[in-house]
Design an enzyme around this catalytic site. Structure first.
Site, short mmCIF file in Angstrom:
data_model
loop_
_atom_site.label_atom_id
_atom_site.label_comp_id
_atom_site.label_asym_id
_atom_site.label_seq_id
_atom_site.Cartn_x
_atom_site.Cartn_y
_atom_site.Cartn_z
CG ASP A 90 18.61 2.25 48.00
OD1 ASP A 90 18.65 3.15 48.53
OD2 ASP A 90 19.06 1.05 48.39
CB THR A 144 23.82 1.51 49.31
OG1 THR A 144 24.27 2.74 49.72
CG2 THR A 144 24.82 0.44 49.58
CG ASP A 181 -12.46 -18.04 14.80
OD1 ASP A 181 -12.78 -17.01 15.74
OD2 ASP A 181 -12.72 -19.21 15.12
#
Length: 753
Positions: free
Chosen positions: A449, A451, A732
């Protein structure tokens, strides 16, 4: 919009509700799975969403379910529920008694203390305990220390009395394994038979059976160390966003009855007036009613330079007042201030899983049973088919169970997503969930956009053309006419006059002429300030002046003409100027492979002028539905489109885009609309969002490679007999710590371009 279709908790029963629990000690994916499975077995529960990074569990259920019963179910698994409440998307209003968010030390602690829930939850050895405080004081830390001491004692006994060494190591193993086994069987009873604790228990007991008692004891100890490290790492990750709440001071100076008194900041109500002394942190969101000072917003927004603020300007909780005392009217209660809302938004975002995270979750459901099957086959087939040693191959099968634990793999994605969301939030880049964070890195087109997005949203005086007078005098006379007006053009002229230090004399008989301009008298001279058309009705414009006005209009500027008596005194050009970083931000997007487009409802001439200066293609004079159609047009061509706007009049476009980004300043618009929000209103921050997304996805790929790579290496070395049980458990726990530490790197990287 990304994230919307996948939100688990949208499907709430017609007579249902959502309850959010704050749970401590929930540090890994295995914890989340156990809680998820246990709660789903409760009749009346529709959906469960567990966020390990946020430390929350959100349950959608019907009104037959008692929330306290769900909390007790969580407690049975060995976790501690520290708070619960309705999981409303909207923040609690000031007149509500409770909030379901416990923001930790220095923040706003509104948690419910449910004695009936907490009873009986702390007596288990496997109670995970709170994740804050020194690790050695937590139940998990104490258990690890005792297990380590028992292992050292067993080693000493084995050296002194070799004949009893075997049993000493069995007892040392039992110190740690009994709580682990209890957790395993409780989890199995509540629907999680293939938990990491179960794999650990099988491996340890099996090792004792084959005579590897020393290794069994070592494996149990290393497992507890790994869990402890996971807890510390998870606590650090959680604190990264919760630490924001510590920015808000605990007390405030409240003006009441003509005097000032110190009160708890969380008791402040909307409309109260507080005094903020120089050097103090602002205790609440508010509006300045008296005073002017430099406000350091770096703690909240990351802005490097303090902002000068005065009467009617907004200040945020947690920012630092600079050089002068301020009187501030409170506009938001503690649970509604900007920081509390950011924390709440990030916690809710962490509950929204990214597509990659959902895939890993589904994969892990099949992965763990497959590991059990592989371990069993490795232990059984070689002895049965080839006459190999049962002891050696059972040992290898047990090692494979430990190698195959899925913790590192499953935590690899949520750890990175949580770190990415937190890193963004601390820099004013808010993303509503992992799906949004993942999608941002894929965008190929950004539709802006104009403004208030590419521009600052308010006009500024860009030039003064005096005629027979000085520029300063023209500004002085124009400001005299505009004094007291709140019109945007009047505000721009007054701001320029103040910047130029032009005196503003009083104007007599000042008034507005409907649709044309303003009039008044200064020093006996009749003045008029208005549009060129209205001015031309009073005094003819020369061809040169008309050409100047046309040229300024072609640049997208609005021109006001100042008349003094029957003479033209000057022209004042104004325009809503691009944000200071707009050009840099668009260039950063271009270098990231994202093209940009301006979509605006403004007139074509103004849009073209702004777009030319920024090097962007404009589409002008668009209605909201036209913007949406343009986004659909690009999507049909295979583009992944982000729409950046103010979050209100761009709603259709924000909804249509793959990612909707609201450009705001910490208001409702920035926090509650679109998929993401740029709090500081910087165009450059859109490029930073894209970079953060791509960094996060790269981090996830690294984590998955680490997790699976280490398992593959140790799987091969175990089969060929190079490594055994304790290296297997290191594969792990080591991988889990590594991927968590790798994810934490994002906390220092979010926001770079």
């Amino acid at each position: 919009m990304p994230g919307a279709p996948e939100e688990k908790l949208e499907a709430i029963p017609a007579n249902g509700q959502r309850t959010r629990y704050r749970v401590s000690g929930m540090d890994c994916a295995s914890c989340a799975t156990k809680i998820d499975n246990a709660l789903r077995r409760v009749p009346g529960v529709a959906e469960v969403n567990v966020s390990v990074p946020a430390g929350t569990v959100t349950v959608a259920h019907d009104d037959t379910v008692i929330p306290a019963a769900l909390a007790k179910q969580i407690g049975t698994l060995g976790f501690k529920v520290t708070g619960q409440g309705p999981a409303d998307a909207k923040p609690a209003r000031p007149n509500e008694e409770h909030s379901d968010h416990d923001h930790g030390p220095g923040g706003h602690n509104h948690k419910h203390d449910h004695d009936e829930v907490s009873a009986g939850l702390h007596g288990h050895l496997h109670d995970h305990g709170p994740s804050d405080g020194p690790w050695w004081r937590s139940p998990r830390g104490l258990l690890t220390i005792f297990c380590g001491l028992a292992l050292v004692a067993a080693y000493g006994i084995g050296q002194l009395f070799p004949q009893t060494g075997h049993w000493a190591f069995v007892l040392a193993m039992a110190v740690g394994l009994v709580p682990i086994a209890r957790r395993a069987f409780v989890a199995a009873r509540f629907g999680t038979p293939f938990s990491i604790e179960m794999l650990m228990t099988i491996a340890a007991v099996g090792a004792v059976i084959v005579g590897a008692t020393e290794e069994a004891a070592m494996v149990v100890f290393l497992f507890l160390v790994g869990e402890l490290l996971e807890g510390v790492a998870a606590g650090r990750a959680r604190a990264s966003i919760q630490g924001l709440t510590k920015l808000v001071p605990k007390t405030a100076l409240l003006e009441r009855g003509g005097r000032t008194e110190e009160v708890q900041a969380e008791t402040l109500t909307v409309g109260s007036t507080i005094l903020v002394r120089p050097g103090d942190r602002v205790p609440a969101d508010g509006v300045i009613v008296d005073g002017e000072s430099a406000i350091d917003e770096a703690p909240v927004t990351g802005e490097s330079m303090p902002k000068r603020k005065g009467t009617d300007d907004t200040v945020f909780a947690g920012t630092i007042n600079g050089d002068s005392a301020l009187r501030v009217r409170v506009t938001a209660a503690a649970q509604d201030n900007t920081i509390a809302r950011i924390v709440r938004l990030v916690e809710e975002a962490q509950e929204s899983k990214a597509p990659t995270e959902r895939f890993i979750d589904r994969f892990s459901r099949y992965y763990t049973p497959a590991v059990l099957l592989v371990g069993a086959l490795v232990a059984i087939l070689p002895p049965l088919l080839f006459g190999a040693s049962w002891g050696a191959w059972v040992y290898k099968g047990l090692a494979i169970l430990l190698i195959g634990c899925p913790c590192a793999l499953v935590i690899s994605t949520p750890a990175a997503i949580a770190a990415g969301l937190s890193a963004g939030a601390r820099r004013g880049l808010l993303m509503k969930g992992g799906a949004v964070l993942e999608s941002l890195g894929k965008i190929t087109m950004a539709a802006f956009d104009k403004t208030g997005t590419l521009t600052e949203g308010k006009p500024k005086v860009t030039g003064v053309i005096p005629v027979g007078r000085s520029e300063r005098e023209v500004l002085s006379l124009a400001a005299a006419l505009e004094t007291g007006s709140s019109h945007p053009l009047a505000t721009a002229i007054l701001a320029k006059a103040a910047e130029a230090k032009a005196p503003v004399p009083p104007a007599a008989n000042a008034g507005a002429v409907g649709g044309k301009g303003v009039t008044g008298r200064v020093g006996g001279v009749s003045l008029f300030l208005g549009s060129p058309k209205a001015a031309a009705e009073k005094v003819p414009l020369t061809p040169e002046q008309t050409a100047q006005i046309t040229a300024l209009n072609d640049e997208g500027k609005t021109v006001s003409v100042l008349l003094a008596g029957d003479q033209i005194a000057g022209l004042i050009a104004m325009r809503d100027e691009p944000r200071p970083d707009a050009k840099e931000g668009l260039e950063a997007l271009k270098s990231a492979g994202v093209s940009a487009l301006m979509v605006t409802g403004d007139n074509r001439r103004t849009a073209q002028a702004i777009a030319t200066g920024l090097g962007i293609e404009p589409r002008a004079e668009l209605l909201p539905q036209d913007k949406q159609a343009i986004i659909r047009e690009f999507q049909a061509k295979g583009q992944v489109v982000a729409k950046i706007g103010d979050g209100i009049n761009d709603a259709p476009g924000l909804a249509a885009a793959d990612v909707g980004i609201a450009m705001g300043g910490g208001t409702d618009v920035a926090l509650e609309t679109a998929d993401a929000a740029v709090l500081h209103g910087r165009v450059l921050d859109v490029a930073r969002m894209v970079r953060l997304s791509r960094d996060t996805m790269a981090n996830i790929r690294q984590n998955i490679t680490i997790a699976l790579g280490l398992k593959a290496v140790f799987l091969v070395t175990t089969i060929i007999g190079v490594t055994g049980l304790w290296p297997a458990i290191l594969a792990d726990t080591g991988a889990t710590v590594l991927v968590t530490a790798n994810a934490m790197r994002l906390l220092g990287a979010g926001g770079r371009t």
